[in-house]
Design a protein around this motif. Structure first.
Motif, PDB file in Angstrom:
ATOM      1  N   VAL A   1      -0.145   2.332  11.993  1.00  0.00           N
ATOM      2  CA  VAL A   1      -1.071   1.250  11.256  1.00  0.00           C
ATOM      3  C   VAL A   1      -0.012   0.255  10.516  1.00  0.00           C
ATOM      4  O   VAL A   1       0.860   0.573   9.821  1.00  0.00           O
TER       5      VAL A   1
ATOM      6  N   SER B   1       0.272  -8.997   9.367  1.00  0.00           N
ATOM      7  CA  SER B   1       0.073  -9.598  10.630  1.00  0.00           C
ATOM      8  C   SER B   1       1.161 -10.174  11.161  1.00  0.00           C
ATOM      9  O   SER B   1       1.122 -10.177  12.438  1.00  0.00           O
TER      10      SER B   1
ATOM     11  N   LYS C   1      -5.234  -6.158  14.156  1.00  0.00           N
ATOM     12  CA  LYS C   1      -6.749  -5.275  13.965  1.00  0.00           C
ATOM     13  C   LYS C   1      -6.679  -4.512  15.159  1.00  0.00           C
ATOM     14  O   LYS C   1      -7.101  -3.422  14.932  1.00  0.00           O
TER      15      LYS C   1
ATOM     16  N   ASN D   1      -4.177  -1.591  14.904  1.00  0.00           N
ATOM     17  CA  ASN D   1      -4.641  -0.584  13.674  1.00  0.00           C
ATOM     18  C   ASN D   1      -5.804   0.283  14.271  1.00  0.00           C
ATOM     19  O   ASN D   1      -6.086   1.403  14.201  1.00  0.00           O
ATOM     20  N   VAL D   2      -6.823  -0.560  14.590  1.00  0.00           N
ATOM     21  CA  VAL D   2      -8.338  -0.020  14.965  1.00  0.00           C
ATOM     22  C   VAL D   2      -8.426   0.589  16.129  1.00  0.00           C
ATOM     23  O   VAL D   2      -8.816   1.525  16.276  1.00  0.00           O
TER      24      VAL D   2
ATOM     25  N   TRP E   1      -5.210  -5.470   6.169  1.00  0.00           N
ATOM     26  CA  TRP E   1      -4.702  -4.145   6.352  1.00  0.00           C
ATOM     27  C   TRP E   1      -5.548  -3.014   5.511  1.00  0.00           C
ATOM     28  O   TRP E   1      -5.872  -2.110   6.231  1.00  0.00           O
TER      29      TRP E   1
ATOM     30  N   LYS F   1      -8.515  -3.098   4.822  1.00  0.00           N
ATOM     31  CA  LYS F   1     -10.062  -3.050   5.391  1.00  0.00           C
ATOM     32  C   LYS F   1      -9.817  -2.054   6.730  1.00  0.00           C
ATOM     33  O   LYS F   1     -10.420  -1.046   7.199  1.00  0.00           O
ATOM     34  N   ASP F   2      -8.582  -2.647   7.656  1.00  0.00           N
ATOM     35  CA  ASP F   2      -8.367  -1.676   8.480  1.00  0.00           C
ATOM     36  C   ASP F   2      -8.072  -0.175   8.421  1.00  0.00           C
ATOM     37  O   ASP F   2      -8.775   0.604   9.006  1.00  0.00           O
ATOM     38  N   SER F   3      -7.415   0.031   7.245  1.00  0.00           N
ATOM     39  CA  SER F   3      -7.052   1.331   6.879  1.00  0.00           C
ATOM     40  C   SER F   3      -8.332   2.221   6.362  1.00  0.00           C
ATOM     41  O   SER F   3      -8.529   3.321   6.718  1.00  0.00           O
TER      42      SER F   3
ATOM     43  N   GLU G   1     -11.226   1.462   7.685  1.00  0.00           N
ATOM     44  CA  GLU G   1     -11.796   2.094   9.120  1.00  0.00           C
ATOM     45  C   GLU G   1     -10.978   3.230   9.960  1.00  0.00           C
ATOM     46  O   GLU G   1     -11.581   4.069  10.298  1.00  0.00           O
TER      47      GLU G   1
END
Lengths: 297, 341
Positions: free
Chosen positions: B75, B79, B89, B92-93, B145, B147-149, B151
């Motif tokens: 992750v 950016s 994103k 990560n996602v 990051w 929010k990605d984490s 998710e």
């Protein structure tokens, strides 16, 4: 910021080059050095004792000693060590009463303890005020923080009336407002730490609230917008508090360690204990008001 | 038979360090690093497979290696490293989704360790002083990051439900810091003029890069399931940390921080996203007692010590101020000594 570092040295040097005060001067120098190089410690709440002693409490002292002439009762009820929860009435438009209580305990308690207060979220949202509150050792009024402080044997202060207390009209002075949901009692019971009911007389008269402008409050994002005899009519001058005579009385501790931890989850026990604390503070307020001969006396 | 561990994100610094740490472990027979680009410094005792976790190839890699453990460190936090927010994103996602889909189909898999971040707790005025693992965020992250984490953790929880036989641990690490690691925070503290938020002083915890790797290694080797907060002991407030760097700071209102920040840090990895500005405003604290009790992990270096090691590694520190004060000290001593004589 080299200028800021050099000015005080020059000033001192000019005055007393050879006096025995130079160890004091070296200490002062050391203090400035530590502050400017970040060489000091804060705890997990962001409490900075050095900042509290030197920057935060010092300007309150004249207010405490000469302006409000605060009289203290029952300091022996504030434990010398271990966690305890000090619960007090709230008044005075802004939370000057809380600051005075913190100073009272810091200056006049035999152990010079720091009062770690639980504040509203508005405090921590507001620039500068939130920053200073954290540095002075205060934190958000929430269960995890209250318990963490009590378990760490800190003296914790809470003003459960919150904005209802400080923002109430002058006509309702010394009438205790609702005590929240008794969250503070739950924290004390769960951690088995005593509650010290504390009554503060005098803070009601510093900025008597005659009216409220809800529209202005909403625009400024404040819980209320007070109208006092001097504010906002006199501008900044209207922010000078009236010199009322203050008494702070620390009541006998109410033990909670005899209650089982499960009592914290029993709403009946919590509400009853909340009422006991509230009643003790109210009675103490009435007694002190009779004793105090006049508002400014 | 020894264990076979697959590490994602192995080409980057922390992933590489993790591969190295695991390859030294006697319990681990094989370490396989996976990343889209080859590592800058390959680890001799480990294998490297160039594969993209966003792509079903990862399933074949899992099957071919018969890995029993996957350590997900893929992750990405900034950016710039990923070449834009959209690509970040996706790595990560989508990368995590694809990896977990492959994991679900890997019968040999017994354990999954995920490197997450304490930023999943968000940052704001209604936060408790310290978050424990069971608390939910008061101000959930809405971007970047963090929010990605959030998710990623959600996918991992979903995976744990579908594969109850796999031991799943998530490590929420405070900001990494140290002499070698490069993060948005190390770049921030290296700016010649450090912009801060006027009227606020964020509380921060750091984890030394070696300690963070040790926590991940321990979670991997011990196989303790659960969520763990990982940070060095103690706190620094932002103003204090900046003073320790010896760099001047400039306090600006929070809303202006992204603009001022970008002006002061052109073409750097510094992050002034909405989420990061909230962190620089309110800060955050995490309670690490569960890691100590359950995982037996306590960071060797405190937050302050980790920060000091970062400063040493980057030649930062309040040396100018120190020399001014040394000079002043000597002057005072000389004057008062001379006066007495």
């Amino acid at each position: 910021m080299p200028d800021a570092q050099i000015i005080p040295i020059d000033g001192e040097r000019g005055r007393q080059p050879e006096s025995p005060s130079s160890p004091a001067l070296l200490r002062a120098l050391d203090f400035v050095r530590r502050r400017l190089t970040g060489d000091y410690e804060v705890d997990e709440f962001g409490f900075d004792p050095e900042f509290t002693d030197t920057v935060m409490l010092a300007p309150l002292r004249p207010l405490f000693e000469s302006w409000f002439r605060v009289e203290l009762r029952g300091m022996e009820n504030v434990p010398e060590e271990g966690g305890a929860l000090l619960v007090a009435n709230h008044s005075g438009t802004i939370a000057v009463d809380a600051l005075m209580t913190q100073l009272a305990i810091h200056d006049h308690h035999p152990r010079h303890r720091y009062l770690r207060m639980l504040g509203a979220d508005l405090v921590f949202e507001t620039p500068f005020i939130g920053e200073i509150a954290r540095k002075a050792g205060h934190t958000l009024a929430c269960m995890p923080d209250a318990e963490r402080l009590l378990l760490a044997d800190q003296l914790v202060g809470v003003w459960p009336e919150g904005f209802k207390g400080i923002g109430k009209p002058f006509s309702e002075r010394y009438k205790l407002q609702r005590f929240g949901r008794g969250g503070f009692v739950t924290a004390a019971v769960r951690t088995g730490r005593p509650i010290i009911p504390t009554a503060i007389v005098g803070a009601e008269e510093i900025y008597p609230i005659l009216g409220n402008v809800p529209l202005a409050a909403r625009l400024l994002g404040l819980p209320y917008f007070p109208l006092t005899p001097t504010f906002p009519w006199l501008g900044p001058l209207g922010m000078v508090p009236l010199p009322s005579k203050w008494i702070i009385a620390f009541g006998e501790p109410i033990a909670t360690d005899d209650l089982a931890e499960a009592a914290a989850d029993d709403p009946m026990t919590v509400l009853e204990l909340t009422d006991v604390v509230r009643e003790r503070i109210q009675q103490s307020l009435y007694r002190l008001l009779v004793e105090r001969e006049s508002v400014f006396g | 038979m020894g264990r076979v561990v697959l590490v994602t994100g192995a080409a980057r610094h922390l992933g590489g360090q993790m591969v190295k740490a695991l390859s030294r472990d006697p319990q681990v027979e094989r370490v396989v690093g996976v990343d889209v680009v080859p590592p800058r410094r390959p680890v001799a005792a480990a294998e490297f497979i160039r594969a993209d976790i966003r792509n079903p190839v990862i399933g074949k890699v899992l099957q071919a290696t018969e890995a029993d453990t996957v350590v997900h460190m893929g992750v990405i936090a900034t950016s710039v490293q990923a070449g834009g927010r959209a690509s970040m994103k996706e790595i990560n996602v989508i990368g995590t989704m694809q990896l977990l889909a492959a994991c679900q189909k890997a019968p040999a898999l017994q354990q999954l360790v995920v490197k997450s971040t304490s930023s999943v707790y968000g940052a704001g005025p209604r936060d408790p002083a310290l978050f424990t693992e069971d608390m939910s965020p008061k101000h959930p992250p809405t971007s970047g990051w963090a929010k990605d984490s959030v998710e990623v953790e959600g996918f991992v929880r979903g995976f744990a439900r579908r594969r109850p036989d796999v031991s799943v641990s998530i490590l929420r690490l405070a900001n990494f810091i140290g002499p070698h690691v490069e993060t948005a925070m190390t770049e921030y503290f290296s700016l010649p003029l450090v912009p801060t938020v006027l009227g606020f002083d964020a509380r921060m915890q750091f984890i030394h890069e070696e300690d963070g790797i040790e926590a991940l290694r321990r979670a991997t080797v011990q196989g303790v399931a659960g969520v763990f907060n990982i940070a060095g002991d103690g706190m620094l407030v932002l103003s204090q940390a900046v003073r320790r760097t010896g760099r001047p700071s400039l306090a600006v209102p929070g809303v202006l921080l992204p603009v001022v920040g970008r002006a002061l840090a052109p073409a750097r990895l510094v992050d002034f996203s909405k989420e990061q500005v909230r962190f620089l405003t309110y800060g955050r604290g995490i309670d690490t007692s569960r890691a100590e009790e359950v995982l037996g992990f306590r960071a060797q270096r405190s937050t302050a010590e980790a920060f000091a090691d970062f400063l040493d590694g980057h030649g930062l520190g309040p040396s100018l101020a120190e020399s001014v004060f040394d000079g002043a000290d000597n002057t005072v001593k000389a004057l008062s000594g001379g006066g007495r004589a």
